[in-house]
Scaffold this motif. Sequence first.
Motif, PDB file in Angstrom:
ATOM      1  N   ASN A   1      39.809  43.748  51.223  1.00 57.28           N
ATOM      2  CA  ASN A   1      40.194  44.084  49.704  1.00 57.28           C
ATOM      3  C   ASN A   1      41.236  43.471  49.076  1.00 57.28           C
ATOM      4  O   ASN A   1      41.036  42.964  47.926  1.00 57.28           O
ATOM      5  CB  ASN A   1      40.204  45.604  49.570  1.00 57.28           C
ATOM      6  N   THR A   2      42.280  43.120  49.837  1.00 57.82           N
ATOM      7  CA  THR A   2      43.470  42.664  49.262  1.00 57.82           C
ATOM      8  C   THR A   2      43.295  41.207  48.690  1.00 57.82           C
ATOM      9  O   THR A   2      43.532  40.629  47.570  1.00 57.82           O
ATOM     10  CB  THR A   2      44.619  42.707  50.326  1.00 57.82           C
ATOM     11  N   PHE A   3      42.446  40.408  49.627  1.00 58.32           N
ATOM     12  CA  PHE A   3      41.994  39.078  49.352  1.00 58.32           C
ATOM     13  C   PHE A   3      41.134  38.954  48.067  1.00 58.32           C
ATOM     14  O   PHE A   3      41.239  38.177  47.435  1.00 58.32           O
ATOM     15  CB  PHE A   3      41.282  38.603  50.576  1.00 58.32           C
ATOM     16  N   LEU A   4      40.072  39.902  47.935  1.00 60.13           N
ATOM     17  CA  LEU A   4      39.174  39.947  46.719  1.00 60.13           C
ATOM     18  C   LEU A   4      39.930  40.136  45.464  1.00 60.13           C
ATOM     19  O   LEU A   4      39.717  39.605  44.451  1.00 60.13           O
ATOM     20  CB  LEU A   4      38.080  41.044  47.111  1.00 60.13           C
ATOM     21  N   VAL A   5      41.160  41.166  45.448  1.00 60.31           N
ATOM     22  CA  VAL A   5      41.714  41.270  44.529  1.00 60.31           C
ATOM     23  C   VAL A   5      42.473  40.003  43.871  1.00 60.31           C
ATOM     24  O   VAL A   5      42.764  39.865  42.791  1.00 60.31           O
ATOM     25  CB  VAL A   5      42.561  42.451  44.568  1.00 60.31           C
ATOM     26  N   MET A   6      43.264  39.450  44.870  1.00 62.22           N
ATOM     27  CA  MET A   6      43.949  38.317  44.610  1.00 62.22           C
ATOM     28  C   MET A   6      43.012  37.041  44.060  1.00 62.22           C
ATOM     29  O   MET A   6      43.373  36.527  43.010  1.00 62.22           O
ATOM     30  CB  MET A   6      44.570  37.642  46.048  1.00 62.22           C
ATOM     31  N   LEU A   7      41.956  36.963  44.677  1.00 61.57           N
ATOM     32  CA  LEU A   7      41.124  35.996  43.989  1.00 61.57           C
ATOM     33  C   LEU A   7      40.688  36.277  42.556  1.00 61.57           C
ATOM     34  O   LEU A   7      40.504  35.148  41.872  1.00 61.57           O
ATOM     35  CB  LEU A   7      39.820  35.945  45.305  1.00 61.57           C
ATOM     36  N   GLU A   8      40.224  37.372  42.544  1.00 56.30           N
ATOM     37  CA  GLU A   8      39.912  37.861  41.232  1.00 56.30           C
ATOM     38  C   GLU A   8      40.766  37.508  40.087  1.00 56.30           C
ATOM     39  O   GLU A   8      40.590  36.905  38.924  1.00 56.30           O
ATOM     40  CB  GLU A   8      39.456  39.352  41.123  1.00 56.30           C
ATOM     41  N   ILE A   9      41.995  37.994  40.470  1.00 53.68           N
ATOM     42  CA  ILE A   9      43.232  37.699  39.390  1.00 53.68           C
ATOM     43  C   ILE A   9      43.576  36.353  39.198  1.00 53.68           C
ATOM     44  O   ILE A   9      43.694  36.016  37.961  1.00 53.68           O
ATOM     45  CB  ILE A   9      44.546  38.736  39.671  1.00 53.68           C
ATOM     46  N   VAL A  10      43.636  35.851  40.235  1.00 52.36           N
ATOM     47  CA  VAL A  10      44.083  34.187  40.309  1.00 52.36           C
ATOM     48  C   VAL A  10      43.112  33.493  39.429  1.00 52.36           C
ATOM     49  O   VAL A  10      43.352  32.478  38.674  1.00 52.36           O
ATOM     50  CB  VAL A  10      44.545  33.705  41.449  1.00 52.36           C
ATOM     51  N   ASN A  11      41.674  33.443  39.748  1.00 57.18           N
ATOM     52  CA  ASN A  11      40.623  32.894  39.116  1.00 57.18           C
ATOM     53  C   ASN A  11      40.387  33.247  37.616  1.00 57.18           C
ATOM     54  O   ASN A  11      40.167  32.410  36.876  1.00 57.18           O
ATOM     55  CB  ASN A  11      39.275  33.451  39.887  1.00 57.18           C
ATOM     56  N   THR A  12      40.585  34.435  37.355  1.00 61.60           N
ATOM     57  CA  THR A  12      40.693  34.851  35.773  1.00 61.60           C
ATOM     58  C   THR A  12      41.934  34.155  35.109  1.00 61.60           C
ATOM     59  O   THR A  12      41.589  33.599  33.883  1.00 61.60           O
ATOM     60  CB  THR A  12      40.783  36.286  35.648  1.00 61.60           C
ATOM     61  N   ILE A  13      43.178  33.993  35.655  1.00 56.84           N
ATOM     62  CA  ILE A  13      44.215  33.419  35.066  1.00 56.84           C
ATOM     63  C   ILE A  13      43.799  31.963  34.959  1.00 56.84           C
ATOM     64  O   ILE A  13      43.979  31.198  33.749  1.00 56.84           O
ATOM     65  CB  ILE A  13      45.433  33.588  35.945  1.00 56.84           C
ATOM     66  N   THR A  14      43.464  31.222  35.964  1.00 59.12           N
ATOM     67  CA  THR A  14      43.335  29.814  36.072  1.00 59.12           C
ATOM     68  C   THR A  14      41.857  29.537  34.976  1.00 59.12           C
ATOM     69  O   THR A  14      42.158  28.381  34.264  1.00 59.12           O
ATOM     70  CB  THR A  14      43.092  29.386  36.999  1.00 59.12           C
ATOM     71  N   GLY A  15      40.901  30.197  35.051  1.00 58.52           N
ATOM     72  CA  GLY A  15      39.878  30.092  34.315  1.00 58.52           C
ATOM     73  C   GLY A  15      40.294  30.293  32.680  1.00 58.52           C
ATOM     74  O   GLY A  15      39.758  29.513  31.865  1.00 58.52           O
ATOM     75  N   SER A  16      41.454  31.094  32.304  1.00 56.27           N
ATOM     76  CA  SER A  16      41.519  31.257  30.998  1.00 56.27           C
ATOM     77  C   SER A  16      42.383  30.359  30.632  1.00 56.27           C
ATOM     78  O   SER A  16      42.368  29.620  29.341  1.00 56.27           O
ATOM     79  CB  SER A  16      42.335  32.638  30.778  1.00 56.27           C
ATOM     80  N   TYR A  17      43.180  29.526  31.333  1.00 59.13           N
ATOM     81  CA  TYR A  17      43.929  28.216  30.915  1.00 59.13           C
ATOM     82  C   TYR A  17      42.843  27.336  30.662  1.00 59.13           C
ATOM     83  O   TYR A  17      43.125  26.269  29.934  1.00 59.13           O
ATOM     84  CB  TYR A  17      44.879  28.170  31.960  1.00 59.13           C
ATOM     85  N   GLN A  18      41.842  27.190  31.722  1.00 58.41           N
ATOM     86  CA  GLN A  18      40.995  25.992  31.530  1.00 58.41           C
ATOM     87  C   GLN A  18      40.451  26.022  30.210  1.00 58.41           C
ATOM     88  O   GLN A  18      39.771  25.062  29.740  1.00 58.41           O
ATOM     89  CB  GLN A  18      40.088  25.909  32.904  1.00 58.41           C
ATOM     90  N   GLN A  19      39.789  27.156  29.911  1.00 66.49           N
ATOM     91  CA  GLN A  19      38.867  27.479  28.741  1.00 66.49           C
ATOM     92  C   GLN A  19      39.775  27.202  27.503  1.00 66.49           C
ATOM     93  O   GLN A  19      39.001  26.763  26.517  1.00 66.49           O
ATOM     94  CB  GLN A  19      38.413  28.844  28.596  1.00 66.49           C
TER      95      GLN A  19
ATOM     96  N   ASN B   1      42.019  24.771  27.477  1.00 69.03           N
ATOM     97  CA  ASN B   1      42.568  23.294  27.592  1.00 69.03           C
ATOM     98  C   ASN B   1      43.940  23.403  27.895  1.00 69.03           C
ATOM     99  O   ASN B   1      45.093  22.410  27.395  1.00 69.03           O
ATOM    100  CB  ASN B   1      42.164  22.373  26.436  1.00 69.03           C
ATOM    101  N   GLN B   2      44.450  24.440  28.553  1.00 70.33           N
ATOM    102  CA  GLN B   2      45.894  24.469  28.773  1.00 70.33           C
ATOM    103  C   GLN B   2      46.242  23.824  30.190  1.00 70.33           C
ATOM    104  O   GLN B   2      45.390  24.001  31.052  1.00 70.33           O
ATOM    105  CB  GLN B   2      46.324  25.967  28.762  1.00 70.33           C
ATOM    106  N   ASP B   3      47.371  23.456  30.498  1.00 76.40           N
ATOM    107  CA  ASP B   3      47.740  23.094  31.921  1.00 76.40           C
ATOM    108  C   ASP B   3      47.685  24.429  32.639  1.00 76.40           C
ATOM    109  O   ASP B   3      48.411  25.324  32.377  1.00 76.40           O
ATOM    110  CB  ASP B   3      49.187  22.251  31.910  1.00 76.40           C
ATOM    111  N   LEU B   4      47.235  24.270  34.040  1.00 74.68           N
ATOM    112  CA  LEU B   4      47.148  25.502  34.667  1.00 74.68           C
ATOM    113  C   LEU B   4      48.789  26.016  35.150  1.00 74.68           C
ATOM    114  O   LEU B   4      49.663  24.869  35.259  1.00 74.68           O
ATOM    115  CB  LEU B   4      46.945  25.097  36.043  1.00 74.68           C
ATOM    116  N   PRO B   5      49.014  27.076  35.141  1.00 73.98           N
ATOM    117  CA  PRO B   5      50.311  27.812  35.190  1.00 73.98           C
ATOM    118  C   PRO B   5      50.642  27.841  36.874  1.00 73.98           C
ATOM    119  O   PRO B   5      49.566  27.737  37.892  1.00 73.98           O
ATOM    120  CB  PRO B   5      50.293  29.138  35.028  1.00 73.98           C
ATOM    121  N   GLU B   6      51.825  27.877  37.178  1.00 74.01           N
ATOM    122  CA  GLU B   6      52.245  28.262  38.515  1.00 74.01           C
ATOM    123  C   GLU B   6      52.260  29.990  38.526  1.00 74.01           C
ATOM    124  O   GLU B   6      52.747  30.557  37.701  1.00 74.01           O
ATOM    125  CB  GLU B   6      53.684  27.870  38.921  1.00 74.01           C
TER     126      GLU B   6
END
Length: 352
Positions: A57-75, A77-82
């Motif tokens: 469950n912890t892994f799934l939440v991490m994946l959901e949050i990180v993918n949402t962040i990186t996806g928002s930057y990509q949409q 055209n922003q450089d991906l954050p750390e």
Amino acid sequence: MNGGDGEHSYSSNSDNQRNVIAKTRPKVEENIREMLLKLNFPECIKVSDLGCSSGQNTFLVMLEIVNTITGSYQQTNQDLPEIDYCLNDLPQNDFNTTFKLVPFFNKEVKGKCFISGIPGSFYSRLFPNKSLHFLHSSYSIHWLSKVPQGLEDNKNNVHIRSGCSLNVCRSYMNQFQTDFNLFLRMRSEEILPNGRMVLTFIGHKDVKPFCRDDFYLWSLLSDALIDLVSEGVVKQSEVDSFNVPFYNPSAGEVMKVVRNEGSFEINKIETYEHLVSYETDEEKDDDQSHGIKFGRKMANRARAITESMLIAHFGDTIIINHIFNKFAHHATQNYSFSGPTTFNIIMSLIRK
């Protein structure tokens, strides 16, 4: 919570929590996207999952949050954050089970994500001032910092139950108000302006009577302990002195604390009833088999979250086995094909 991945571990008995995480996913994604727009897509994002527990469950939440962040930057055209991703739970939490999943996690995400464990109570300060952007917590805030005082009259019950005194109900409610106010005050110092929190926890409907059977697991655990008293396995005084540090508030109680504390704006608050599911082969099983499997499943779920508390109080693993055999029996006796439900509260908050 029981660590590891064995039969009675939290990791093996948290499928219900996993379903809740899936239900709240759109709310988490929506709040992250809105926050990033408001903060103008910073170069580094700091995220925390409070009460993260361990396992898949912890892994799934991490994946959901990180993918949402990186996806928002990509949409946009922003450089991906750390991304600085901080997992928090009590020091005795089994962080290692989760950390074993990190190599798999890194293969699934884009960009740089730095994962760390932050042991400690979320009723205390955990992070530097104004360092957090986004905070997530699922099925944790209903756990209190301690068992409330004033429960001497709560005989034969481990929690609030129909027929218990009004003082018992008020003691639990007052402890929640104190704890949740402290939680908000600690987070107000750690979250920067326009940062967000999404909190999901078990609640109850705004209905009378004030004292009621409001969480099925605690009623079943009380019945199991009463059986052991009648059989001479444990003492009545031991049962009467055991209470669970748990409170499932109403939405009204939650909003009152948030408004009184004053550091956060309530963005949205929603409630819904969640069917507590369990796996079974419906085509082959008759009603009796369903009931037995249901009882065992409920007992394992309860054991995963309460065993450490029960051992600390009763001090004997053999007694614990007796308790959950009785628990399974009562769950089977109370079985209905539709299954029990929990009343959940999902709340998103914005730091003022």
